[in-house]
Design an enzyme around this catalytic site. Sequence first.
Site, mmCIF file in Angstrom:
data_model
loop_
_atom_site.group_PDB
_atom_site.id
_atom_site.type_symbol
_atom_site.label_atom_id
_atom_site.label_comp_id
_atom_site.label_asym_id
_atom_site.label_seq_id
_atom_site.Cartn_x
_atom_site.Cartn_y
_atom_site.Cartn_z
ATOM 1 C CG ASP A 50 30.687 61.254 52.321
ATOM 2 O OD1 ASP A 50 29.753 60.605 52.822
ATOM 3 O OD2 ASP A 50 30.902 60.986 51.147
ATOM 4 C CG HIS A 51 32.529 57.778 54.014
ATOM 5 N ND1 HIS A 51 32.199 56.639 54.406
ATOM 6 C CD2 HIS A 51 31.805 58.092 52.676
ATOM 7 C CE1 HIS A 51 31.448 56.277 53.562
ATOM 8 N NE2 HIS A 51 31.384 56.845 52.527
ATOM 9 C CD GLU B 203 29.374 52.386 56.146
ATOM 10 O OE1 GLU B 203 29.461 53.586 55.651
ATOM 11 O OE2 GLU B 203 30.079 51.731 55.713
ATOM 12 C CG HIS C 253 32.455 54.384 48.381
ATOM 13 N ND1 HIS C 253 32.730 54.061 49.500
ATOM 14 C CD2 HIS C 253 31.207 54.939 48.432
ATOM 15 C CE1 HIS C 253 31.865 54.758 50.559
ATOM 16 N NE2 HIS C 253 30.951 55.605 50.088
ATOM 17 C CG HIS D 151 27.286 55.691 52.333
ATOM 18 N ND1 HIS D 151 28.303 56.629 52.391
ATOM 19 C CD2 HIS D 151 26.554 55.760 53.136
ATOM 20 C CE1 HIS D 151 28.339 57.346 53.240
ATOM 21 N NE2 HIS D 151 27.049 56.774 53.982
ATOM 22 N N GLY D 152 27.077 54.529 48.370
ATOM 23 C CA GLY D 152 27.818 53.960 46.705
ATOM 24 C C GLY D 152 26.461 53.845 45.965
ATOM 25 C CB SER D 153 23.287 55.322 46.066
ATOM 26 O OG SER D 153 22.945 54.390 46.977
ATOM 27 C CG ASN E 48 26.051 59.355 50.902
ATOM 28 O OD1 ASN E 48 25.064 59.879 51.287
ATOM 29 N ND2 ASN E 48 27.024 59.149 51.386
ATOM 30 C CB THR F 298 30.273 57.569 40.872
ATOM 31 O OG1 THR F 298 31.332 56.962 42.044
ATOM 32 C CG2 THR F 298 30.716 56.760 39.490
#
Length: 349
Positions: A83-84, A142, A189, A223-225, A266, A269
């Site tokens: 990832d990233h 990205e 994120h 992302h950040g989902s 993704n 959290t």
Amino acid sequence: MPLVSMRQLLDEAAKGGYGVGAFNVNDMEQIQAIMAAAKETNSPVIIQASRGARAFAQDRFLFHLILAASELYPEIPIAMHQDHGNSFETCKSAIELGYTSVMMDGSLKEDGKTPSSFEENVAVTKRVVDFAHDRGVTVEGEIGVLGGVEDGHGAGGSGLEHVTDPDQAVEFAELTGVDALAIAIGTSHGAYKFTKKPDGSVLKMDVLIAIHKRLPNTHLVMHGSSSVPKDLQDVVNEYGGKLKETWGVPVEEIQLGIRNGVRKINVDTDNRLAMTGAIRKVLWTQPEKFDPRDYMKPAREAMQKVVAQRMTQFGQAGHAGDYAPISIAEIAKGYADGTLATRPLVAAK
Ligand code: G3H
Ligand code: 13P
Ligand code: ZN
């Protein structure tokens, strides 16, 4: 089952019209939670590790834990994903370790903080694509920049500062030949994405739909989902946590995305919140406990519940047995002879 190519997993998801959750891991219990959820729901999975996770757990521990998952659950297709990745070297090291997929996040410079230029992003991503495809490994790129900072990674600010431009997305996909494309549509994120339930002014599903119209066959990545559900926030706060009120990405918006080309979602959290809430509950209500198993077991179960729910909501549930794995060597041949297309189909505006 051996580890599978993420490209195969996403191609199958596109055929079936579903999305696949990509869940971050740092330790054994998180891998076990994902695998228990995959078995429970009969789902293919993407297990992903950030640079921070690789440093925390140490490369070989994490790699072998994920390999153990593939041995223990031979019926579940698993893609192991970086990832990233912040540089060519990070992606190369993951590939050499045995990851079947990497993200080259060239939207930021190597420091993982400063937004890069379009040209820099194309150059480093293309270099990773060439190296990875020769070895049968999938690449996610990205374009556009997410908001927020996680463990030192991220540009900070709100997710609206660098929303993806659809024309640039088309150009980027054409120039790099990535297998999957992460786009920025206002998400960030971490836990603090939105100050109220997001509407179209902050969560740009219209941009996602516009990109999908132009790139109808490209696997899009959100992302950040994490959805940051209130019940998970409440458990943390009930047992001494101090989370401020916040909103994540509603599941119905992700499902709209899935109907419009999103194949990888993704989530980190939500799982962090679930585990932290479960651990806090044990330590708060039973302060006499000191055996880590007394709180790690409920933490693992809480994460399994969230992952299984997302697998069902994203539609991957029931699809683990749909296909036989193609070996990574065969995938490499497919990239070399052009049977695995990397040039996107571009529709007129
Ligand atoms: O990209 C964000 C993921 O949640 C991973 O976070 O870098 O703190 O491991 P991390
Ligand atoms: P969340 O912080 O919303 O879970 O996002 C995770 C992510 O995008 C990892 O790459
Ligand atoms: Zn991310």
